[in-house]
Write an enzyme that holds these catalytic residues in place. Structure first.
Site, PDB file in Angstrom:
ATOM      1  N   GLU A 165      -4.137   7.825   6.985  1.00  0.00           N
ATOM      2  CA  GLU A 165      -5.217   6.975   6.888  1.00  0.00           C
ATOM      3  C   GLU A 165      -5.817   5.962   7.444  1.00  0.00           C
ATOM      4  OE1 GLU A 165      -5.513   4.262   2.631  1.00  0.00           O
ATOM      5  OE2 GLU A 165      -4.014   6.142   2.873  1.00  0.00           O
ATOM      6  N   HIS A 191       0.336  -1.768  -0.276  1.00  0.00           N
ATOM      7  CA  HIS A 191      -0.506  -0.224  -0.255  1.00  0.00           C
ATOM      8  C   HIS A 191       0.355   0.757   0.211  1.00  0.00           C
ATOM      9  CE1 HIS A 191      -2.243   3.350   2.391  1.00  0.00           C
ATOM     10  NE2 HIS A 191      -2.835   2.974   1.265  1.00  0.00           N
ATOM     11  N   GLU A 238       2.561   1.971  -3.731  1.00  0.00           N
ATOM     12  CA  GLU A 238       0.937   2.739  -4.415  1.00  0.00           C
ATOM     13  C   GLU A 238       0.684   4.180  -4.201  1.00  0.00           C
ATOM     14  OE1 GLU A 238      -3.534   3.779  -3.406  1.00  0.00           O
ATOM     15  OE2 GLU A 238      -3.228   1.832  -3.186  1.00  0.00           O
ATOM     16  N   HIS A 239       1.292   4.478  -2.617  1.00  0.00           N
ATOM     17  CA  HIS A 239       1.626   5.980  -3.111  1.00  0.00           C
ATOM     18  C   HIS A 239       2.884   6.518  -3.813  1.00  0.00           C
ATOM     19  CE1 HIS A 239      -1.422   6.850   0.847  1.00  0.00           C
ATOM     20  NE2 HIS A 239      -1.939   6.013   0.677  1.00  0.00           N
TER      21      HIS A 239
END
Length: 415
Positions: A120, A40, A43-44
């Protein structure tokens, strides 16, 4: 393609737009304990720029050209997608191919993005009682520190420790054309996509990738019960999850029957569970069953109920158990199987008609060991499921030694 990239074209003339999706065959379940959240986090970082496209410019360029873009990370795959006018396909393909090998990862970019990801997690998990409960349930169902048990976003301590080297290593290990699927849907042709893909993705060299591994069994000492009492809970929830086979792992012969079972038992407001608990019994405000076989490893079959205000968790559990026993003892009728099949088929038709969900179906299947032929054959395989197969699937999955019961209650605990 010669470098191993799988490419799929889904032509549609309904609007002069295209959607490009690149799905990598890697997700959070490919991480190791101690470095959770890497998929994840990466991904950023894919939006932080290359030598050709400066940091943050990828999305701005897409937006300036009238398009939109986003990305997602799941347990088994990571996907990047853009929707834009058909004549801008070359633009987004050039930029996506560039970041397949060219992203820059530095402390300058990681430090502020780490805070974004931690926030997040706070918003979506730490501040959401149901998400915290789900995290605890997965640890029991699949086993602590095992794939599918560790959260996609990662544990906070791991997110804080992930380094440039960790993310760069993860990127080099998994981001390669032979570990990816390109899907282009919309107002284009196979030949047009082929030419562009050969020009932009074709020169990228393949790399050796490691076999993906998933456990063939769940957590120890099942059954288990997990209760979370939290002052923030407004609507209590009772649920039970069972380990279940997927298309790839376990008793895969049950995968199609389990989809029919989930639909007829709790997949709609006409299902058995909804009628018995919500309409007739007034035990729950809502009730559902869910199952997804698109997993590289084992998956789960879930049943859940939001209790009515005057009913207890014990009332709910008794009512659910009664309905399960009724199905196991009495079987299912051909007409309810047919109704569930028709509902599933209708949903699939609508999904594949969408430039968003249609490509996602293919990407999910191919990133978990399936083929285009599996997607194409799905309607026939669902239609071929018999009542006897539905009952056999229920008997196989609904076993105490593969279950976790979860209860979400207000701070004072279970009523």
């Amino acid at each position: 393609m010669p470098n191993g990239l799988q490419a799929i074209v889904l032509p549609s003339r309904r609007a002069p737009i295209v959607t490009q999706v690149v799905v990598y065959k890697v997700g959070s379940a490919d991480e190791t304990f101690g470095k959770t959240g890497a998929a994840h986090f990466l991904e950023h970082m894919m939006f932080k720029g290359t030598d050709k496209v400066p940091g943050g410019e990828f999305s701005r360029i897409v937006s300036r050209n009238g398009g939109r873009d986003n990305a997602y990370t799941s347990f088994d795959s990571t996907g990047y997608h853009q929707t834009i006018a058909a004549e801008r396909l070359e633009l987004i393909m050039r930029m996506e191919a560039d970041r397949m090998t060219g992203i820059r990862i530095s402390d300058r970019e990681i430090v502020p993005e780490r805070q974004v990801i931690l926030e997040e997690r706070r918003m979506r998990t730490d501040n959401v009682p149901s998400a915290l409960l789900d995290e605890a349930v997965r640890e029991q169902l699949y086993g602590r520190h095992k794939p599918y048990a560790m959260p996609i976003v990662g544990y906070p301590d791991d997110i804080k420790k992930l380094s440039v080297n960790d993310l760069s290593t993860f990127y080099r290990r998994h981001y390669a054309p032979n570990n990816a699927v390109l899907i282009v849907a919309g107002d284009t042709t196979t030949e047009a996509v082929r030419k562009l893909a050969e020009r932009y993705y074709g020169p990228i060299a393949s790399r050796k990738t490691e076999p993906r591994r998933r456990p063939s069994k769940g957590g120890p000492n099942l059954p288990q019960k997990v209760i979370r009492a939290d002052a923030r809970v407004v609507e209590p929830r009772w649920s039970r999850l069972w380990l279940a086979p997927s298309y790839r792992t376990g008793e895969t012969k049950h995968a199609y029957a389990l989809q029919v079972l989930a639909r007829l038992f709790g997949g709609s407001e006409t299902s058995r569970l909804w009628r018995a608990l919500v309409v007739d019994g007034k035990v729950g405000l809502s009730a559902w069953a869910a199952y997804s076989p698109a997993s590289l490893g084992l998956t789960s079959f879930d049943i859940g109920v939001h209790p009515a205000p005057t009913r207890s968790m014990a009332d709910v559990e008794k009512a659910v158990t009664t309905e399960m026993k009724r199905l196991l003892d009495g079987g299912v009728k051909p007409e309810e199987v047919e109704r569930a099949q028709n509902q599933l088929l209708a949903g699939a038709i609508y999904s594949q008609d969408s430039l968003a969900s249609g490509p996602r179906i293919y990407g999910t299947m191919l990133s978990t060991g399936g083929t285009v032929a599996d997607v194409d054959a799905w309607p026939q395989r669902i239609s071929a499921v018999t009542p006897a197969e539905v009952q056999a699937a229920a008997e196989y999955v609904w076993r105490d030694d593969g279950a976790v019961t979860a209860m979400l209650t207000p701070a004072e605990g279970s009523r």
